[in-house]
Design a protein around this motif. Structure first.
Motif, PDB file in Angstrom:
ATOM      1  N   VAL A 158      25.441 -44.949 -52.088  1.00 49.90           N
ATOM      2  CA  VAL A 158      26.442 -44.173 -52.271  1.00 49.90           C
ATOM      3  C   VAL A 158      26.202 -43.518 -53.955  1.00 49.90           C
ATOM      4  O   VAL A 158      26.467 -42.406 -53.942  1.00 49.90           O
ATOM      5  N   PHE A 159      25.829 -44.408 -54.672  1.00 49.41           N
ATOM      6  CA  PHE A 159      25.740 -44.174 -56.113  1.00 49.41           C
ATOM      7  C   PHE A 159      24.494 -43.408 -56.406  1.00 49.41           C
ATOM      8  O   PHE A 159      24.319 -42.573 -57.099  1.00 49.41           O
ATOM      9  N   GLN A 160      23.396 -43.552 -55.461  1.00 51.19           N
ATOM     10  CA  GLN A 160      22.089 -42.647 -55.469  1.00 51.19           C
ATOM     11  C   GLN A 160      21.939 -41.637 -55.045  1.00 51.19           C
ATOM     12  O   GLN A 160      21.389 -40.534 -55.308  1.00 51.19           O
ATOM     13  N   GLY A 161      22.895 -41.509 -53.812  1.00 52.50           N
ATOM     14  CA  GLY A 161      22.614 -40.312 -52.785  1.00 52.50           C
ATOM     15  C   GLY A 161      23.456 -38.966 -53.319  1.00 52.50           C
ATOM     16  O   GLY A 161      23.233 -37.841 -53.199  1.00 52.50           O
ATOM     17  N   GLY A 162      24.621 -39.383 -54.318  1.00 47.98           N
ATOM     18  CA  GLY A 162      25.524 -38.308 -54.889  1.00 47.98           C
ATOM     19  C   GLY A 162      26.287 -37.698 -53.664  1.00 47.98           C
ATOM     20  O   GLY A 162      26.660 -38.521 -52.739  1.00 47.98           O
ATOM     21  N   ALA A 163      26.867 -36.382 -53.942  1.00 49.77           N
ATOM     22  CA  ALA A 163      27.441 -35.731 -52.940  1.00 49.77           C
ATOM     23  C   ALA A 163      26.943 -35.313 -51.606  1.00 49.77           C
ATOM     24  O   ALA A 163      27.642 -35.420 -50.766  1.00 49.77           O
ATOM     25  N   GLN A 164      25.475 -35.208 -51.524  1.00 47.24           N
ATOM     26  CA  GLN A 164      25.057 -34.951 -50.417  1.00 47.24           C
ATOM     27  C   GLN A 164      24.821 -35.959 -49.380  1.00 47.24           C
ATOM     28  O   GLN A 164      24.894 -35.708 -48.362  1.00 47.24           O
ATOM     29  N   GLY A 165      24.618 -37.259 -49.831  1.00 50.22           N
ATOM     30  CA  GLY A 165      24.597 -38.330 -48.767  1.00 50.22           C
ATOM     31  C   GLY A 165      25.718 -39.029 -48.765  1.00 50.22           C
ATOM     32  O   GLY A 165      25.711 -40.375 -48.407  1.00 50.22           O
ATOM     33  N   LEU A 166      26.718 -38.716 -49.237  1.00 49.91           N
ATOM     34  CA  LEU A 166      28.154 -39.505 -49.240  1.00 49.91           C
ATOM     35  C   LEU A 166      28.398 -39.662 -47.609  1.00 49.91           C
ATOM     36  O   LEU A 166      28.919 -40.866 -47.544  1.00 49.91           O
ATOM     37  N   ALA A 167      28.637 -38.947 -47.151  1.00 43.79           N
ATOM     38  CA  ALA A 167      28.900 -39.067 -45.599  1.00 43.79           C
ATOM     39  C   ALA A 167      27.982 -40.251 -44.886  1.00 43.79           C
ATOM     40  O   ALA A 167      28.766 -41.293 -44.489  1.00 43.79           O
ATOM     41  N   GLY A 168      26.820 -40.171 -44.945  1.00 37.58           N
ATOM     42  CA  GLY A 168      26.035 -41.069 -44.208  1.00 37.58           C
ATOM     43  C   GLY A 168      26.145 -42.274 -45.134  1.00 37.58           C
ATOM     44  O   GLY A 168      26.183 -43.423 -44.432  1.00 37.58           O
ATOM     45  N   SER A 169      26.101 -42.340 -46.258  1.00 41.26           N
ATOM     46  CA  SER A 169      26.107 -43.815 -47.286  1.00 41.26           C
ATOM     47  C   SER A 169      27.582 -44.394 -46.939  1.00 41.26           C
ATOM     48  O   SER A 169      27.743 -45.791 -46.987  1.00 41.26           O
ATOM     49  N   SER A 170      28.672 -43.881 -46.913  1.00 41.07           N
ATOM     50  CA  SER A 170      29.769 -44.500 -46.778  1.00 41.07           C
ATOM     51  C   SER A 170      30.113 -44.862 -45.250  1.00 41.07           C
ATOM     52  O   SER A 170      30.677 -45.957 -45.178  1.00 41.07           O
ATOM     53  N   MET A 171      29.238 -44.433 -44.207  1.00 41.18           N
ATOM     54  CA  MET A 171      29.312 -44.974 -42.860  1.00 41.18           C
ATOM     55  C   MET A 171      28.566 -46.383 -43.036  1.00 41.18           C
ATOM     56  O   MET A 171      28.761 -47.238 -42.088  1.00 41.18           O
ATOM     57  N   VAL A 172      27.748 -46.332 -43.885  1.00 39.33           N
ATOM     58  CA  VAL A 172      26.764 -47.829 -43.908  1.00 39.33           C
ATOM     59  C   VAL A 172      27.666 -48.750 -44.507  1.00 39.33           C
ATOM     60  O   VAL A 172      27.747 -50.058 -44.128  1.00 39.33           O
ATOM     61  N   VAL A 173      28.441 -48.285 -45.539  1.00 38.70           N
ATOM     62  CA  VAL A 173      29.419 -49.002 -46.282  1.00 38.70           C
ATOM     63  C   VAL A 173      30.673 -49.614 -45.317  1.00 38.70           C
ATOM     64  O   VAL A 173      30.762 -50.910 -45.298  1.00 38.70           O
ATOM     65  N   ILE A 174      31.251 -48.795 -44.524  1.00 42.39           N
ATOM     66  CA  ILE A 174      32.079 -49.270 -43.306  1.00 42.39           C
ATOM     67  C   ILE A 174      31.584 -50.152 -42.493  1.00 42.39           C
ATOM     68  O   ILE A 174      31.959 -51.174 -42.143  1.00 42.39           O
TER      69      ILE A 174
END
Length: 170
Positions: free
Chosen positions: A132-148
């Protein structure tokens, strides 16, 4: 520390629903037998001096007659049949066979599995936060799914630990 620190108090036996009527009937019979036994032992006993035995050679008593002061000695109470006790023990033996002896090992395996899952969930959650912190706005959807996904795995591990540590089955 005392020896009883890790011990739990044993649960009382509770018959399964399909055999509950039989156990209740057995308990009623035993209660009746105990009540009858209490009544026979609670009855005032005659003193030994009142009881007299007539010797047929005395000439005091004739054919089957008793002297006026003599009373018949109390008869011995017949022993209740031991069949009820045997049936009760057989039912308990059958129930003990149905119980799982390896339930403790299954619970222990559940607790260990919950620890492993919580560790894996923590790693996935940490990885998702880094993305989430490294991907920025472009990778927010994918990284938030990994967090969930990491949070779900941790939640499942907590649920599994709760069920395994309770020891009451499913």
């Amino acid at each position: 520390m005392s020896d009883e620190a890790g011990r739990r108090e044993r649960k009382t036996f509770e018959p399964p629903p399909w055999e509950r009527d039989q156990f209740e009937e057995l308990a009623r019979r035993k209660a009746r037998e105990q009540e009858q036994e209490r009544q026979t032992t609670a009855a005032p006993a005659q003193p030994a001096s009142v009881l007299t035995v007539a010797d047929p050679g005395d000439g005091q008593a004739g054919d089957g007659e008793r002297p006026e002061g003599a009373e018949q000695a109390p008869t011995k109470k017949p022993e209740p049949p031991g069949v009820e006790d045997v049936k009760f023990q057989a039912m308990l033996l059958e129930l003990s066979v149905e119980e799982r002896a390896d339930a403790r090992e299954v619970r222990r395996a559940g607790v260990v599995a919950s620890y492993v899952l919580s560790a894996a969930g923590s790693v996935v959650l940490g990885l998702g936060l880094v993305l989430v912190f490294q991907g920025g706005a472009q990778g927010l959807a994918g990284s938030s799914m990994v967090v969930i996904a990491g949070m779900f795995v941790i939640g499942f591990a907590i649920w599994l630990w709760y069920r395994a540590s309770r020891g009451q089955g499913s």
